[in-house]
Design a protein around this motif. Structure first.
Motif, PDB file in Angstrom:
ATOM      1  N   GLU A  58      -1.068   9.246  -3.778  1.00  0.00           N
ATOM      2  CA  GLU A  58      -0.804   8.785  -2.424  1.00  0.00           C
ATOM      3  C   GLU A  58      -1.608   7.545  -2.061  1.00  0.00           C
ATOM      4  N   ILE A  59      -2.348   7.004  -3.024  1.00  0.00           N
ATOM      5  CA  ILE A  59      -3.221   5.856  -2.763  1.00  0.00           C
ATOM      6  C   ILE A  59      -2.627   4.602  -3.401  1.00  0.00           C
ATOM      7  N   ASP A  60      -2.610   3.514  -2.649  1.00  0.00           N
ATOM      8  CA  ASP A  60      -2.102   2.235  -3.146  1.00  0.00           C
ATOM      9  C   ASP A  60      -3.218   1.427  -3.795  1.00  0.00           C
ATOM     10  N   ASP A  61      -2.823   0.525  -4.696  1.00  0.00           N
ATOM     11  CA  ASP A  61      -3.784  -0.406  -5.279  1.00  0.00           C
ATOM     12  C   ASP A  61      -4.209  -1.430  -4.225  1.00  0.00           C
ATOM     13  N   ILE A  62      -5.385  -1.987  -4.426  1.00  0.00           N
ATOM     14  CA  ILE A  62      -5.939  -2.975  -3.503  1.00  0.00           C
ATOM     15  C   ILE A  62      -6.166  -4.277  -4.246  1.00  0.00           C
ATOM     16  N   GLY A  63      -5.800  -5.371  -3.630  1.00  0.00           N
ATOM     17  CA  GLY A  63      -6.091  -6.697  -4.143  1.00  0.00           C
ATOM     18  C   GLY A  63      -6.365  -7.626  -2.981  1.00  0.00           C
ATOM     19  N   LEU A  64      -7.517  -8.250  -2.968  1.00  0.00           N
ATOM     20  CA  LEU A  64      -7.830  -9.167  -1.867  1.00  0.00           C
ATOM     21  C   LEU A  64      -8.823 -10.214  -2.335  1.00  0.00           C
ATOM     22  N   THR A  65      -8.794 -11.351  -1.659  1.00  0.00           N
ATOM     23  CA  THR A  65      -9.739 -12.433  -1.896  1.00  0.00           C
ATOM     24  C   THR A  65     -10.386 -12.778  -0.568  1.00  0.00           C
ATOM     25  N   ALA A  66     -11.715 -12.855  -0.570  1.00  0.00           N
ATOM     26  CA  ALA A  66     -12.421 -13.085   0.682  1.00  0.00           C
ATOM     27  C   ALA A  66     -13.801 -13.659   0.409  1.00  0.00           C
ATOM     28  N   PRO A  67     -14.382 -14.321   1.404  1.00  0.00           N
ATOM     29  CA  PRO A  67     -15.791 -14.693   1.284  1.00  0.00           C
ATOM     30  C   PRO A  67     -16.639 -13.424   1.173  1.00  0.00           C
ATOM     31  N   VAL A  68     -17.695 -13.489   0.405  1.00  0.00           N
ATOM     32  CA  VAL A  68     -18.541 -12.312   0.216  1.00  0.00           C
ATOM     33  C   VAL A  68     -19.099 -11.832   1.551  1.00  0.00           C
ATOM     34  N   ARG A  69     -19.395 -12.761   2.446  1.00  0.00           N
ATOM     35  CA  ARG A  69     -19.983 -12.367   3.742  1.00  0.00           C
ATOM     36  C   ARG A  69     -19.021 -11.535   4.582  1.00  0.00           C
ATOM     37  N   ASP A  70     -17.714 -11.660   4.319  1.00  0.00           N
ATOM     38  CA  ASP A  70     -16.718 -10.920   5.093  1.00  0.00           C
ATOM     39  C   ASP A  70     -16.148  -9.729   4.324  1.00  0.00           C
ATOM     40  N   LEU A  71     -16.644  -9.506   3.123  1.00  0.00           N
ATOM     41  CA  LEU A  71     -15.972  -8.569   2.234  1.00  0.00           C
ATOM     42  C   LEU A  71     -16.073  -7.128   2.714  1.00  0.00           C
ATOM     43  N   ASP A  72     -17.207  -6.713   3.226  1.00  0.00           N
ATOM     44  CA  ASP A  72     -17.372  -5.320   3.629  1.00  0.00           C
ATOM     45  C   ASP A  72     -16.326  -4.921   4.665  1.00  0.00           C
ATOM     46  N   VAL A  73     -16.156  -5.750   5.676  1.00  0.00           N
ATOM     47  CA  VAL A  73     -15.176  -5.444   6.720  1.00  0.00           C
ATOM     48  C   VAL A  73     -13.765  -5.446   6.144  1.00  0.00           C
ATOM     49  N   ALA A  74     -13.455  -6.453   5.312  1.00  0.00           N
ATOM     50  CA  ALA A  74     -12.115  -6.541   4.729  1.00  0.00           C
ATOM     51  C   ALA A  74     -11.826  -5.349   3.825  1.00  0.00           C
ATOM     52  N   LEU A  75     -12.836  -4.914   3.087  1.00  0.00           N
ATOM     53  CA  LEU A  75     -12.645  -3.774   2.181  1.00  0.00           C
ATOM     54  C   LEU A  75     -12.411  -2.478   2.945  1.00  0.00           C
ATOM     55  N   ARG A  76     -13.172  -2.263   3.988  1.00  0.00           N
ATOM     56  CA  ARG A  76     -12.992  -1.035   4.764  1.00  0.00           C
ATOM     57  C   ARG A  76     -11.573  -0.959   5.319  1.00  0.00           C
ATOM     58  N   ARG A  77     -11.075  -2.083   5.778  1.00  0.00           N
ATOM     59  CA  ARG A  77      -9.703  -2.100   6.295  1.00  0.00           C
ATOM     60  C   ARG A  77      -8.704  -1.857   5.171  1.00  0.00           C
ATOM     61  N   ALA A  78      -8.925  -2.524   4.026  1.00  0.00           N
ATOM     62  CA  ALA A  78      -7.990  -2.382   2.905  1.00  0.00           C
ATOM     63  C   ALA A  78      -8.010  -0.961   2.339  1.00  0.00           C
ATOM     64  N   LEU A  79      -9.176  -0.371   2.221  1.00  0.00           N
ATOM     65  CA  LEU A  79      -9.279   1.000   1.714  1.00  0.00           C
ATOM     66  C   LEU A  79      -8.579   1.983   2.642  1.00  0.00           C
ATOM     67  N   ASP A  80      -8.762   1.785   3.932  1.00  0.00           N
ATOM     68  CA  ASP A  80      -8.096   2.649   4.905  1.00  0.00           C
ATOM     69  C   ASP A  80      -6.584   2.497   4.820  1.00  0.00           C
ATOM     70  N   ASP A  81      -6.128   1.238   4.763  1.00  0.00           N
ATOM     71  CA  ASP A  81      -4.688   0.975   4.682  1.00  0.00           C
ATOM     72  C   ASP A  81      -4.087   1.513   3.389  1.00  0.00           C
ATOM     73  N   ALA A  82      -4.874   1.520   2.308  1.00  0.00           N
ATOM     74  CA  ALA A  82      -4.371   1.978   1.004  1.00  0.00           C
ATOM     75  C   ALA A  82      -4.298   3.493   0.902  1.00  0.00           C
ATOM     76  N   GLY A  83      -4.866   4.198   1.869  1.00  0.00           N
ATOM     77  CA  GLY A  83      -4.782   5.649   1.857  1.00  0.00           C
ATOM     78  C   GLY A  83      -5.992   6.369   1.309  1.00  0.00           C
ATOM     79  N   TYR A  84      -7.117   5.653   1.141  1.00  0.00           N
ATOM     80  CA  TYR A  84      -8.329   6.323   0.682  1.00  0.00           C
ATOM     81  C   TYR A  84      -8.843   7.263   1.769  1.00  0.00           C
ATOM     82  N   PRO A  85      -9.305   8.459   1.400  1.00  0.00           N
ATOM     83  CA  PRO A  85      -9.846   9.379   2.401  1.00  0.00           C
ATOM     84  C   PRO A  85     -11.003   8.747   3.163  1.00  0.00           C
ATOM     85  N   ALA A  86     -11.111   9.077   4.426  1.00  0.00           N
ATOM     86  CA  ALA A  86     -12.154   8.487   5.271  1.00  0.00           C
ATOM     87  C   ALA A  86     -13.547   8.721   4.702  1.00  0.00           C
TER      88      ALA A  86
END
Length: 221
Positions: A58-86
């Motif tokens: 039920e989990i989707d793959d994740i692929g993203l490109t971002a500045p390292v300074r913004d990565l934590d926020v972008a990853l949390r959103r992507a992980l949530d959207d991909a279906g990773y458990p909270a």
């Protein structure tokens, strides 16, 4: 008194190849800067909280490109959207961001490309070297990436059968930096994904590459 037999451990070699640096401290990753080293392995034996295997479908793959300074926020959103458990999102985001910081520092870049994929096929099953400067790979769950010693990679280029060559494997949790063709055209590390097709096995794999800085848009006068 008979001497005990010598046992060669292939799973996590320590000093079997002088082009490989391996250790249990994160600082070993800096060895990839050395001209003689084309593979640096941090044998950390650790993984952040991971989703149970029965949830992976039920989990989707994740692929993203971002500045390292913004990565934590972008990853949390992507992980949530991909279906990773909270319960897994924060730990994974923190770990991936920290590893991305290591890549950015070593490769002297501000942006990274991140892939977090559930693999159940023979992706990249042929031995190859990557067309990158350096690539970080860690297998959070499942079989680790396989690689060849330089001498065996040379034998492969001369036509040797891969089945006749000693194949080394990263252990789950190991973090490795693979030197690519853009950094070392003559001595990029040769590796592959472990063949798992038709076995029912799955792997949770993280790949981080340096990413080029985005061009600045021209401003009309």
């Amino acid at each position: 008194m008979n001497e005990p037999p010598t046992v060669t451990v292939v799973e996590r070699p320590r000093a079997t190849n002088d082009h490989v640096a391996s250790g249990e401290d994160r600082a070993v990753l800096d060895a990839i800067r050395c001209e003689a080293i084309n593979l640096a392995i941090w044998a950390r034996g650790f993984a952040p909280p991971l989703p149970a295997a029965h949830c992976w479908a039920e989990i989707d793959d994740i692929g993203l490109t971002a500045p390292v300074r913004d990565l934590d926020v972008a990853l949390r959103r992507a992980l949530d959207d991909a279906g990773y458990p909270a319960a897994c999102v924060a730990g994974l985001a923190v770990d991936v961001t920290a590893l991305a910081g290591s890549v950015a520092r070593i490769a002297d870049c501000d942006r990274v490309s991140v892939r977090l994929e559930i693999v159940e096929t023979d992706a990249c099953r042929r031995f190859h070297a990557d067309h990158v400067t350096v690539r970080l790979i860690t297998t959070y769950a499942g079989r680790g990436t396989q690689w060849l010693a330089d001498a065996d990679a040379a034998a492969l280029r001369r036509g040797a059968d891969p089945a006749d060559l000693p194949i080394h494997s990263l252990a789950p949790g190991d973090v490795a930096l693979f030197k690519g063709l853009r950094w070392s055209p003559e001595r990029a590390i040769v590796h592959r994904s472990p063949p798992i097709a038709a076995t029912g096995e799955q792997r949770l794999v993280l790949v981080i590459d340096p990413a080029p800085t985005e061009p600045v848009a021209a401003v009309s006068p």
